[in-house]
Design a protein around this motif. Structure first.
Motif, mmCIF file in Angstrom:
data_model
loop_
_atom_site.group_PDB
_atom_site.id
_atom_site.type_symbol
_atom_site.label_atom_id
_atom_site.label_comp_id
_atom_site.label_asym_id
_atom_site.label_seq_id
_atom_site.Cartn_x
_atom_site.Cartn_y
_atom_site.Cartn_z
ATOM 1 N N GLU A 1 0.822 -1.210 0.000
ATOM 2 C CA GLU A 1 0.000 0.000 0.000
ATOM 3 C C GLU A 1 0.855 1.259 0.000
ATOM 4 O O GLU A 1 0.476 2.276 -0.566
ATOM 5 C CB GLU A 1 -0.961 0.013 1.190
ATOM 6 C CG GLU A 1 -2.115 -0.970 1.068
ATOM 7 C CD GLU A 1 -1.719 -2.403 1.385
ATOM 8 O OE1 GLU A 1 -0.660 -2.618 2.028
ATOM 9 O OE2 GLU A 1 -2.450 -3.318 0.975
ATOM 10 N N TYR B 1 0.467 4.071 -2.710
ATOM 11 C CA TYR B 1 0.163 5.434 -2.275
ATOM 12 C C TYR B 1 1.128 6.431 -2.919
ATOM 13 O O TYR B 1 0.697 7.471 -3.430
ATOM 14 C CB TYR B 1 0.234 5.540 -0.750
ATOM 15 C CG TYR B 1 -0.060 6.933 -0.252
ATOM 16 C CD1 TYR B 1 -1.369 7.344 -0.053
ATOM 17 C CD2 TYR B 1 0.970 7.842 -0.006
ATOM 18 C CE1 TYR B 1 -1.653 8.629 0.383
ATOM 19 C CE2 TYR B 1 0.696 9.131 0.425
ATOM 20 C CZ TYR B 1 -0.614 9.518 0.621
ATOM 21 O OH TYR B 1 -0.889 10.781 1.039
ATOM 22 N N ARG C 1 0.176 6.839 -6.577
ATOM 23 C CA ARG C 1 -1.066 7.614 -6.744
ATOM 24 C C ARG C 1 -0.843 9.079 -6.397
ATOM 25 O O ARG C 1 -1.435 9.960 -7.011
ATOM 26 C CB ARG C 1 -2.189 7.049 -5.869
ATOM 27 C CG ARG C 1 -2.634 5.667 -6.243
ATOM 28 C CD ARG C 1 -3.304 5.630 -7.602
ATOM 29 N NE ARG C 1 -2.403 4.982 -8.539
ATOM 30 C CZ ARG C 1 -2.414 5.087 -9.847
ATOM 31 N NH1 ARG C 1 -3.302 5.845 -10.434
ATOM 32 N NH2 ARG C 1 -1.561 4.472 -10.615
#
Length: 88
Positions: free
Chosen positions: A53, A57, A60
């Protein structure tokens, strides 16, 4: 606001060079820092356990900063586009 921004901005036909308005230039700079952090996280993941993640992250975040920079450049209308052979 940013998912809507993608519908309002015209699709890209060329690479976007960092620049344009002062705000957009700063957002492009922030994007390069986010990309550098993403590469560092991936390098760390090669030797230490890193949450998937965290990598997603960082990726993104750089995408968000790119869209924000285009939005700051008059919703993409004032983007500085790369023209082969012209931007040297």
């Amino acid at each position: 606001i940013f998912p809507v921004a993608l519908l309002v901005m015209s699709p890209l036909t060329s690479f976007v060079l960092p620049g344009g308005s002062k705000a957009a230039a700063h957002l492009h700079l922030a994007r390069t820092v986010a990309r550098r952090a993403e590469r560092a996280i991936v390098a760390l993941a090669a030797v230490e356990p890193v949450s998937a993640e965290a990598i997603k992250y960082a990726n993104r975040l750089s995408d968000l900063l790119f869209v924000a920079a285009r939005w700051a450049n008059d919703k993409g209308a004032a983007d500085v586009l790369w023209k082969p052979g012209a931007n040297r």
